[in-house]
Structure formats: structure tokens, C-alpha cells
Design a protein around this motif. Sequence first.
Motif, PDB file in Angstrom:
ATOM      1  N   LEU A  49       0.824  -1.211   0.000  1.00 45.91           N
ATOM      2  CA  LEU A  49       0.000   0.000   0.000  1.00 45.91           C
ATOM      3  C   LEU A  49       0.860   1.264   0.000  1.00 45.91           C
ATOM      4  CD1 LEU A  49      -2.779  -1.051   2.554  1.00 45.91           C
ATOM      5  CD2 LEU A  49      -2.910  -1.034   0.057  1.00 45.91           C
ATOM      6  N   SER A  53       0.426   3.985  -2.947  1.00 46.82           N
ATOM      7  CA  SER A  53      -0.105   5.291  -2.556  1.00 46.82           C
ATOM      8  C   SER A  53       0.742   6.450  -3.062  1.00 46.82           C
ATOM      9  CB  SER A  53      -0.231   5.374  -1.029  1.00 46.82           C
ATOM     10  OG  SER A  53       1.051   5.361  -0.422  1.00 46.82           O
ATOM     11  N   LEU A  57      -4.766   7.648  -4.486  1.00 47.80           N
ATOM     12  CA  LEU A  57      -5.670   6.512  -4.308  1.00 47.80           C
ATOM     13  C   LEU A  57      -5.946   5.782  -5.614  1.00 47.80           C
ATOM     14  CD1 LEU A  57      -8.316   8.167  -1.923  1.00 47.80           C
ATOM     15  CD2 LEU A  57      -6.340   6.764  -1.300  1.00 47.80           C
ATOM     16  N   LEU A  60      -4.594   1.917  -5.938  1.00 49.32           N
ATOM     17  CA  LEU A  60      -4.813   0.912  -4.903  1.00 49.32           C
ATOM     18  C   LEU A  60      -5.578  -0.298  -5.426  1.00 49.32           C
ATOM     19  CD1 LEU A  60      -5.630   3.021  -1.703  1.00 49.32           C
ATOM     20  CD2 LEU A  60      -3.443   2.084  -2.460  1.00 49.32           C
ATOM     21  N   THR A  63      -3.852  -3.708  -5.720  1.00 52.62           N
ATOM     22  CA  THR A  63      -3.471  -4.463  -4.530  1.00 52.62           C
ATOM     23  C   THR A  63      -3.890  -5.934  -4.587  1.00 52.62           C
ATOM     24  OG1 THR A  63      -3.599  -2.438  -3.191  1.00 52.62           O
ATOM     25  CG2 THR A  63      -3.607  -4.543  -2.014  1.00 52.62           C
ATOM     26  N   ILE A 207      -5.322  11.003  -0.317  1.00 58.92           N
ATOM     27  CA  ILE A 207      -3.866  10.954  -0.444  1.00 58.92           C
ATOM     28  C   ILE A 207      -3.455  11.791  -1.651  1.00 58.92           C
ATOM     29  CG2 ILE A 207      -1.831   9.504  -0.841  1.00 58.92           C
ATOM     30  CD1 ILE A 207      -3.246   7.214   0.498  1.00 58.92           C
ATOM     31  N   HIS A 285      -5.796   3.904   4.398  1.00 63.65           N
ATOM     32  CA  HIS A 285      -4.983   4.820   3.592  1.00 63.65           C
ATOM     33  C   HIS A 285      -3.721   5.158   4.383  1.00 63.65           C
ATOM     34  CE1 HIS A 285      -8.970   6.255   1.559  1.00 63.65           C
ATOM     35  NE2 HIS A 285      -8.570   5.066   1.122  1.00 63.65           N
ATOM     36  N   THR A 287       0.601   6.396   4.001  1.00 60.21           N
ATOM     37  CA  THR A 287       1.677   6.917   3.155  1.00 60.21           C
ATOM     38  C   THR A 287       2.963   6.985   3.970  1.00 60.21           C
ATOM     39  OG1 THR A 287       1.344   9.234   3.743  1.00 60.21           O
ATOM     40  CG2 THR A 287       0.016   8.366   1.926  1.00 60.21           C
TER      41      THR A 287
END
Length: 678
Positions: A49, A53, A57, A60, A63, A207, A285, A287
Motif C-alpha cells: 500500500l 499510494s 488513491l 490501490l 493491490t 492521499i 490509507h 503513506t
Amino acid sequence: MTGIVKRLVIGRAMRSEELHETLLPKRIALPIFASDPLSSVAYATQEILLVLSLGGLAYLHFTPWIAATVVFLLTIVVLSYRQVVGAYPSGGGSYEVVSTNLGPSAGLVVAASLLVDYVMTVAVSVASGVDNIISAAPELADYRVLMAVVFVAILTAINLRGVRESGRAFATPTYLFVGGVLIMIATGLFRYLVGDAPVAESAKYGITAHPGDSNLAGLALVMLVLRAFSQGCTALTGVEAISNGVPAFRKPKSKNAATTMSVMGIIAITMFVGVTALALISKVHITEDACRLTGLDGNCENYTQRTVIAQIAAAVFGGEHSFGFYFIQAATALILVLAANTAFNGFPLLASILAQHRYLPRQLHNRGDRLAFSNGIVALAVVAALLLWGFHANVTQLIHLYILGVFTSFTLSQTGMVRHWNQELRAETDPVLRRRHQVARVINGTGAVVTGLVLLVVLATKFTQGAWLAVLAATVLWVMMRGIRRHYDATSAELAVTDPHAELVLPSRVLGIVLVSTIHKPTLRALSYARAFRPDHLEALTVSIDRDEAAELRDRWEEYGIEVPLKIIDSPYREVTRPVVEYVRSIRRESPRDIVAVFIPEYVVGHWWENLLHNQSALWLKSRLLFTPGVMVTSVPWQLTSSARADRPAARAPGAVRRGEPKNHRPAEPRSTGSRQG
């Protein structure tokens, strides 16, 4: 006192015959050898992630596909190493496979890579565990490095007590972590299915894309996804540890090790898939830089991001003050720290095998009081602690140095296994066994291709971000091990006996020299001891800096009627070591077939600080004389009163050095007559 502390920390010494008592059942072997791959679920999803990121977003949604690829890879590696366990049950794992099938140089590549990776396992696991502690208690952030180093010290002490005891200590936390995570996954998925999906605390934040990483397409997007995949491959670290530790299992060793590896693979895959699914469901979320989260109202500098597994636990169990949250955090922090135990077992075992093969110092092959490879354990702890200190126990910085070594090992070991099965098939005629070998070859061949591709991806995506340090360390280690082997081989060749009768020829004469500074009890004991050897010629030797004191010494020598002749060497430049060494070498030059025996009186003191109060010139003399061929140096100890007190039975721990076998020898003063007694 030191001996008492040692026994309290490590425990009683064990006899070599008790080695069989340290063998492990599967339930204990699992937490010992599999704690690293099991614990990696706590940060493998987070690493995926963090990379995705970088583009905000938008990316994602990759993933699930990345996680599926990691699961496929983990399955292949587990199946491949089951073949290694069956084919090479004597331990050594990848190193033995590659050395046997691809040659010693390739085997050393694997060994160097694994040794570096074991060090990284300790550093990353402990740093990640500290991160989870800080997630539950942010006020501890300033003590990150201190906590990491303390945890390494605790792990070292536990492992020095032996494999079985460390397994007992780590079994409960490992099973608590596995049980807690499985309950969290089941609870979260159940809530999702009934329409009450958990929501992470960071789900409300957006983000901001990293500059240059928004709207990626083509090769740039592929590289981002590959980089996220390489980070997620940390879930595979430590998988090979079971194959290295087969000799530690109870009989049948290969079968028990293979079963343990299968159980480890199933549990690791289940937890990794579950944590990844809940991270997506709860919209975690995260970072690398909290200031890229939108909606913090300008307070990003004071905002501490919780780890992915911490956010999931809070979302699933009802908040950061729930029992479930604290249980998961405590269990995660503990298992991440204990995950380093995989390296504390793998590193010493591999180092012991390398030392046995003369690629590392032989001390690493010796077992300690508790039948563990103590020197390897201590060496690993020291290097890992230095790494944690140098990188400030930062997981993000350390992770870039990680997993490169383990995929090098995966690729070469699976390639070696393919060659192994080819050789077996050429000799095997039984159709049933041939089919088994062919299936095994397909599994290992697939593993070699897949892990080789991943190795290229990891190298390409991590090299400039710090992986070059791991490559450099492995290269230096490879060169060093080859140099050690050359040294041992050259030494063995030089010391080999070709003509025993020639080596047993007696010297022409034995010339004895007793070093003297003044006439005192240590000097007289050394003279008596030297005379007991009955050398062909014996003399006392002193170095004169002050002529008056030299004359006084000669007068006292004659007054006491000492029959050994006294030779005085003048030293106009006030040196002691050089005149003695030059005199001894001059004797050797005149009579090369003679042996010169030098006797040096020494003090034995009872306290460390007493060593600072006495002249150390004899230490220099001994170190110089030992490099002179044909010279034998004999220390004649004199025990001071303080040493006798320190050696009383009440103060001596079990196993301590007894009187007559002094531990802290320090020279009495075989130095110039111009120096005062210390």
C-alpha cells in the motif's frame, strides 16, 4: 561474579551427550523456524500500500492482483523447499543444494546472501515490532532505537540458553498472534458479509499523489506495480529457515520438517490474504509522509500514522481502546520482535556449516554451554544492533536492503534442485520413483524460473533505493569467505607432516634465557623453573637503562650467590623490547639448529584495575618473540594475594577457572633495571 551472572542468564552448562534432548517436536519447531514468514503479514500488505499510494488513491486497485501474485509465489517456494528437505535432510538448505549441484563458488553466493538476509531479518523484524508498539503508545517514538537494541539483547540472551528453551519461550506468543489475527480476519469478514463492514480511521483521508507519480502510464506504471510487488515479497522471508534446521527436528526429521513447512505455508497464506482483504474493505490509507494525507487540517507534523494491522484491529474490534485492538497490537509487536528468532537459529547454523567447511572462523562451529552456537548468535546480534542504530530503526529505510538475498538463495537453490533431479533420473529405473522425480523437477523448475524473475524485479526496483548496500555486503562477505578458505588451506598444507622422522629430530642444544628486572620472588621462581628444564645453557638477561641500578643488580646477584650467569644489555635509547629481541635473534643467527627458550615471570592479579598499575612491557616482548623462528616463550606466573582472594571457592562460579589455571595473567616486570617496580 561474572560466572554467576552468566549462569543466571544462560543456565547450567549441558554435556555434549545431552544434545538429543534439544531436538524439537513440530509444535515447537513451527514458532522457532517459521516466526519470520508468519509475522511478515504484519507489514507485507502495508509495504504494498505504501508504494501504490505514491500515485494517490488511483492505483490501490492493483493491490488484490499483487497479493495474488505473492500468494502464488509463496506456494511455489514452499512446495520447492519441501523437495529440498526431502533430498538434503542433513541441514544446510540452499547452501548445501547449490554447493553440491552448482559448485562451491555458487554455494558461497547463496551463503553470503543468506547471512546478509538473516541480519536484515533481525533488523527489520525488531524495527517493525517497535513500530507497532509506538502505534499503541506514540509517546515512545523518541525511544525507538533504544527499544530496538534492548529487544535484540533480550533475544540474544534467550537464544544463548539453547534452541529448545528459546522455542518454549516463543511458542506461546507465536500461537497467540496467529490465533488473534485469524479471529480478527474472521470477525472482519463476517461483519463485511452481514453489511457492517469495518472502517479504518484513515478511510476519511485522501492521499495527494507524490510529485511525478500521478497519471502514470506505460512503463512508468509497470515499474510502480513491480516495485509494490517487490515490497510485498517480504512475505516470503524466512521460508528457507526450516530447510536449514532439519537436524534440529525429532525423528523422522525430513518428514517432520516437511509437515512443519506445509503448515507454515498454509497459515502464512491465510493470514496474508485475510489482512490484505480487510485493508481494502476498511479502506486503509497510509503513506510514507503523513503530510500527503488530505484532511488533517495542517496538523500532519504531529500526526502519527498507525500501522495497517493496527488500523484494521481498531476498525474490526470497535476502536483503539478496545481489548481486541490492544491484544492484536501486543501480539503483533511481540511476534515481530520474536520473528528475529528465525534468523537467530538460521544464521548460527549456516555459519557453523561454513566454519566446518573452513569458509568462516572455526570458532563459529563450536557449541556453547547450552549446546547452541553461541559465537554465531553473538555475532548476529552485534551486527544487527549496529544496523538498527545506523538506520535509526526505520523500517522504510531498512526494507530496501531486504529480501534481495533470500531471492538469490531461492533462485540458485531451485536451479540446483533441477540438476539434482536430472542426476537422479539418469540413475533411477523404478517407474514410480521416476514419476515422483519428474514431478519434483517440474516444481523446482517452476520455482527457479519464477523466483529468478522476481529476483530481477527486486534488483531493478530496489537497487538505487538502498539494495546496492546489500549487494555490496554480500560481495564483500563472499570475497572474505574465499580468503578465509585459502588461508586455512595454505595453513593445512604448511603444517602437514610429510616426513615424521625429520620433524622429530632433536635440536642441537636448548639455550635458556630468563628475563630479569630485579631480584624478587617471581624472578627466583622463574630461575628455578628454568633450571628444572636442564637446558644446555642457561643465563639471566636484563636491559640496563641506568648504569648505577645495573651495577646494584649485579652486586646483589653476586651477593645472593645465584649460579645462573647474569647478562646485562645496555640500552642508550631507553628501549627494552628491541634490545631483547635483537639479542635473541643474534643467538638464532649464530646457531640456527639451537632452540632458545625464553622464561618470563608474570603477575596474576585478582582485579581488573590492578592490570593498569603494572608495566606491560612483557606483553610486547612475548608478541615480538613469538614471530621469531626457533624461540619458545614460557610464562612463569606468580599469584598475588588479590588473585588468591578472587579464587576462593565461595566467590567462584561453576565452571570458572581454578587456581593454577589463571585467567588474568599479566606480566611481572621483565623490563629494564632502570625502571621502578610497578
